[in-house]
Design a protein around this motif. Structure first.
Motif, PDB file in Angstrom:
ATOM      1  N   ALA A  80       0.834  -1.203   0.000  1.00 23.13           N
ATOM      2  CA  ALA A  80       0.000   0.000   0.000  1.00 23.13           C
ATOM      3  C   ALA A  80       0.869   1.254   0.000  1.00 23.13           C
ATOM      4  O   ALA A  80       0.540   2.258  -0.661  1.00 23.13           O
ATOM      5  N   GLU A  81       1.979   1.209   0.724  1.00 23.58           N
ATOM      6  CA  GLU A  81       2.887   2.358   0.746  1.00 23.58           C
ATOM      7  C   GLU A  81       3.554   2.551  -0.613  1.00 23.58           C
ATOM      8  O   GLU A  81       3.708   3.683  -1.084  1.00 23.58           O
ATOM      9  N   VAL A  82       3.944   1.449  -1.253  1.00 22.85           N
ATOM     10  CA  VAL A  82       4.571   1.548  -2.581  1.00 22.85           C
ATOM     11  C   VAL A  82       3.583   2.126  -3.585  1.00 22.85           C
ATOM     12  O   VAL A  82       3.923   3.017  -4.379  1.00 22.85           O
ATOM     13  N   VAL A  83       2.342   1.633  -3.568  1.00 17.48           N
ATOM     14  CA  VAL A  83       1.325   2.144  -4.486  1.00 17.48           C
ATOM     15  C   VAL A  83       1.102   3.632  -4.268  1.00 17.48           C
ATOM     16  O   VAL A  83       1.040   4.415  -5.222  1.00 17.48           O
ATOM     17  N   ALA A  84       0.983   4.040  -3.008  1.00 11.73           N
ATOM     18  CA  ALA A  84       0.759   5.458  -2.705  1.00 11.73           C
ATOM     19  C   ALA A  84       1.913   6.312  -3.212  1.00 11.73           C
ATOM     20  O   ALA A  84       1.706   7.387  -3.808  1.00 11.73           O
ATOM     21  N   ALA A  85       3.144   5.852  -2.990  1.00 12.38           N
ATOM     22  CA  ALA A  85       4.306   6.629  -3.409  1.00 12.38           C
ATOM     23  C   ALA A  85       4.401   6.716  -4.930  1.00 12.38           C
ATOM     24  O   ALA A  85       4.711   7.783  -5.488  1.00 12.38           O
ATOM     25  N   GLU A  86       4.118   5.617  -5.618  1.00 10.26           N
ATOM     26  CA  GLU A  86       4.274   5.573  -7.076  1.00 10.26           C
ATOM     27  C   GLU A  86       3.152   6.299  -7.806  1.00 10.26           C
ATOM     28  O   GLU A  86       3.327   6.716  -8.953  1.00 10.26           O
ATOM     29  N   THR A  87       2.009   6.443  -7.151  1.00 13.38           N
ATOM     30  CA  THR A  87       0.853   7.067  -7.819  1.00 13.38           C
ATOM     31  C   THR A  87       0.527   8.446  -7.262  1.00 13.38           C
ATOM     32  O   THR A  87      -0.514   9.011  -7.596  1.00 13.38           O
ATOM     33  N   GLY A  88       1.412   8.983  -6.420  1.00 11.22           N
ATOM     34  CA  GLY A  88       1.129  10.286  -5.824  1.00 11.22           C
ATOM     35  C   GLY A  88      -0.088  10.280  -4.932  1.00 11.22           C
ATOM     36  O   GLY A  88      -0.781  11.301  -4.806  1.00 11.22           O
ATOM     37  N   GLY A  89      -0.359   9.129  -4.329  1.00  6.71           N
ATOM     38  CA  GLY A  89      -1.487   9.007  -3.412  1.00  6.71           C
ATOM     39  C   GLY A  89      -2.809   8.688  -4.085  1.00  6.71           C
ATOM     40  O   GLY A  89      -3.814   8.485  -3.397  1.00  6.71           O
ATOM     41  N   ARG A  90      -2.823   8.617  -5.400  1.00 11.25           N
ATOM     42  CA  ARG A  90      -4.092   8.372  -6.104  1.00 11.25           C
ATOM     43  C   ARG A  90      -4.567   6.935  -5.933  1.00 11.25           C
ATOM     44  O   ARG A  90      -5.755   6.675  -5.742  1.00 11.25           O
ATOM     45  N   GLY A  91      -3.665   5.954  -6.023  1.00 12.47           N
ATOM     46  CA  GLY A  91      -4.045   4.554  -5.919  1.00 12.47           C
ATOM     47  C   GLY A  91      -4.185   3.896  -7.273  1.00 12.47           C
ATOM     48  O   GLY A  91      -3.956   4.508  -8.316  1.00 12.47           O
ATOM     49  N   VAL A  92      -4.573   2.632  -7.257  1.00 11.04           N
ATOM     50  CA  VAL A  92      -4.734   1.855  -8.482  1.00 11.04           C
ATOM     51  C   VAL A  92      -6.219   1.674  -8.784  1.00 11.04           C
ATOM     52  O   VAL A  92      -7.069   1.762  -7.904  1.00 11.04           O
ATOM     53  N   ASP A  93      -6.510   1.406 -10.038  1.00 12.02           N
ATOM     54  CA  ASP A  93      -7.909   1.261 -10.458  1.00 12.02           C
ATOM     55  C   ASP A  93      -8.459  -0.128 -10.180  1.00 12.02           C
ATOM     56  O   ASP A  93      -9.660  -0.294  -9.961  1.00 12.02           O
ATOM     57  N   VAL A  94      -7.579  -1.140 -10.194  1.00 10.26           N
ATOM     58  CA  VAL A  94      -8.007  -2.520  -9.981  1.00 10.26           C
ATOM     59  C   VAL A  94      -6.986  -3.221  -9.094  1.00 10.26           C
ATOM     60  O   VAL A  94      -5.779  -3.013  -9.249  1.00 10.26           O
TER      61      VAL A  94
END
Length: 327
Positions: free
Chosen positions: A197-211
């Motif tokens: 979850a931390e990696v996703v937040a960092a890589e997406t600027g906090g936006r998150g993933v669609d799926v």
């Protein structure tokens, strides 16, 4: 014919090669001389007694996917001929020299795939397509997080997501991440050393993933939900980590307009399974013939060594599919 059977539930040691009657051909069936058989986690569960002495429609014998040649056809069969090379998902009975399959669950083996490769396609790629495309509605330009990305379904899902044109986040153990990136992952996450979850937040600027495609269950559930972007979709495919203790962040579900779905192929009706197979074949079968998609093979074992194949899966060391070859 020879087949793998077991008298009592238990460890891989209970599996034995014995003589059993050949399956009886029904009007909608193809009778297939198996050349290779895919090993699935459901086989381990069946051996341990999770389903009891179940009959999933085709046989009480173990095994869910086959590849081989058609040796007989029922009266209602169309679209196939004797000698055709086919692959498909069966309701039990794959761990044998001969299996029967409803012809609506079978597809022609694409040119260029050998028997072992063909046996590694049906279960994992049909499941991956159903989760990613039919339920997850993944589109080009979106972001997807795929857990257990080195496994059979996970490695298939990474390939499909990459082919769709999505940005792929993939979690696996650190020693498998190079392989996962080779399947098409853009961001590899070591689930032992990193918080996904931390990696996703960092890589997406906090936006998150669609799926999110998840096989783990309760230990990942809350973080999966929080890793989703607004309007995101979580598709639960397995619960390898168990079901107890999952916490639902209802506020995030509500205000993020999220969707949570589950899918298990084994318990679906024949009509639903047939529709799943058709959707997969129409969308992706040609890509196997062109080489754009490739089944990932971990190891191949003779049918008589099914116990060793099960131990390999239980070791957690495998990447991709474990396959049994049938003499």
């Amino acid at each position: 014919m020879k087949a793998i059977t077991f008298d009592d539930f238990g460890t891989a040691d209970v599996l034995q090669l014995t003589d059993v009657p050949e399956p009886v051909l029904r009007p909608d069936d193809l009778l297939v001389r198996n050349r290779a058989v895919g090993v699935n986690r459901a086989d381990l569960n069946q051996r341990r007694g999770a389903y009891g002495r179940a009959d999933f429609g085709d046989s009480t014998l173990m095994g869910l996917e086959i590849a081989g040649e058609v040796i007989a056809m029922g009266a209602n069969v169309s679209g196939f001929a004797l000698g055709d090379r086919v692959m498909g998902i069966v309701g039990g009975g794959a761990y044998a020299e001969i299996a029967r399959i409803d012809h609506r669950m079978a597809v022609q083996v694409p040119h260029g795939l050998d028997d072992v490769q063909a046996a590694a396609v049906p279960e994992v790629f049909v499941t991956a397509h159903e989760a990613l495309v039919h339920l997850g509605r993944l589109e080009a330009g979106e972001r997807v997080l795929i857990h257990a990305a080195a496994g059979g379904v996970g490695s298939a899902a990474v390939q499909l997501a990459h082919a769709i044109g999505a940005q792929v986040f993939a979690s696996a153990s650190g020693d498998k991440l190079d392989r996962v990136r080779a399947f098409g992952a853009d961001v590899g996450i070591d689930h032992r050393a990193q918080d996904f979850a931390e990696v996703v937040a960092a890589e997406t600027g906090g936006r998150g993933v669609d799926v999110v495609i998840d096989f783990v269950g309760a230990p990942y559930f809350e973080r999966n939900v929080r890793a989703l972007a607004d309007g995101g979709r979580l598709v639960q495919v397995g619960v390898m980590g168990g079901t107890a203790g999952a916490s639902m962040p209802i506020d995030r579900l509500l205000f993020g307009h999220l969707q949570i779905m589950g899918t298990v192929m084994k318990s679906r009706t024949p009509a639903v399974k047939q529709a799943m197979t058709r959707r997969f074949a129409q969308r992706w079968l040609a890509q196997f013939g062109s080489g754009e998609l490739q089944p990932v093979i971990d190891t191949v074992w003779p049918l008589a060594q099914a116990a060793d194949a099960h131990r390999r899966m239980e070791s957690g060391l495998s990447v991709g599919k474990i396959v049994l070859s049938v003499p």
